[in-house]
Design an enzyme around this catalytic site. Structure first.
Site, PDB file in Angstrom:
ATOM      1  N   GLU A  68       0.791  -1.217   0.072  1.00 24.67           N
ATOM      2  CA  GLU A  68      -0.033  -0.086  -0.059  1.00 24.67           C
ATOM      3  C   GLU A  68       0.858   1.312  -0.163  1.00 24.67           C
ATOM      4  OE1 GLU A  68      -2.833  -0.453  -0.727  1.00 24.67           O
ATOM      5  OE2 GLU A  68      -2.887  -2.531  -0.264  1.00 24.67           O
ATOM      6  N   HIS A  71       1.854   2.361  -3.474  1.00 28.18           N
ATOM      7  CA  HIS A  71       0.828   3.079  -4.255  1.00 28.18           C
ATOM      8  C   HIS A  71       0.785   4.466  -3.592  1.00 28.18           C
ATOM      9  CE1 HIS A  71      -1.566  -0.276  -5.980  1.00 28.18           C
ATOM     10  NE2 HIS A  71      -1.496  -0.906  -5.003  1.00 28.18           N
TER      11      HIS A  71
END
Length: 155
Positions: A68, A71
């Protein structure tokens, strides 16, 4: 593990692996079912599935956080942050994040209901997950009328 501990771990992983600070919110989201976590584009927050931590421990949690954070940092830098982008794949392999999270096999994602439908003419049986409006459909083999003969609910 509390939300504050998760926030601390995300900030720590961000600084140690990415050499950049994580300036937004990290939280557990128990509504996540099929994914380990998600990065929210509009708020830049990260949500983590608490079931992944409960089932697989801190190592898997850190692996999901790395994913994550890839990202997050690429999106902030206006680089390719999507799964298909080369920037994302390269950064993910550099930090050793998980491409996919481990499967929570004890939870069935598909529907637990099964509908058994029978043709009144040729007696062929169809098993469906979703309920059908039988007046709108006909048998695929002979064109006969269909009727519901059984509805199973697995527990």
């Amino acid at each position: 593990m509390t939300q504050e501990e998760l926030q601390f771990i995300v900030e720590e992983v961000s600084l140690s692996y990415f050499k950049r600070p994580f300036l937004h919110e990290a939280r557990f989201n128990p509504r996540l079912r099929t994914t380990g976590g998600r990065y929210l584009l509009h708020t830049h927050d990260i949500e983590i599935n608490p079931k992944q931590y409960e089932a697989f421990g801190k190592e898997e949690l850190i692996s999901i956080i790395k994913h994550e954070l890839c990202h997050y940092h690429l999106h902030i830098q206006k680089r390719g942050y999507k799964h298909r982008d080369k920037d994302f794949k390269d950064l993910l392999s550099q930090v050793g994040g998980a491409r996919y999270c481990k499967s929570l096999s004890n939870e069935r994602i598909s529907s637990k209901r099964r509908y058994t439908i029978e043709c009144t003419s040729c007696s062929i049986k169809y098993i469906r997950k979703r309920k059908l409006n039988l007046s709108r459909y006909a048998c695929g083999r002979c064109g006969g009328k269909l009727r519901m003969i059984k509805m199973d609910i697995d527990h």
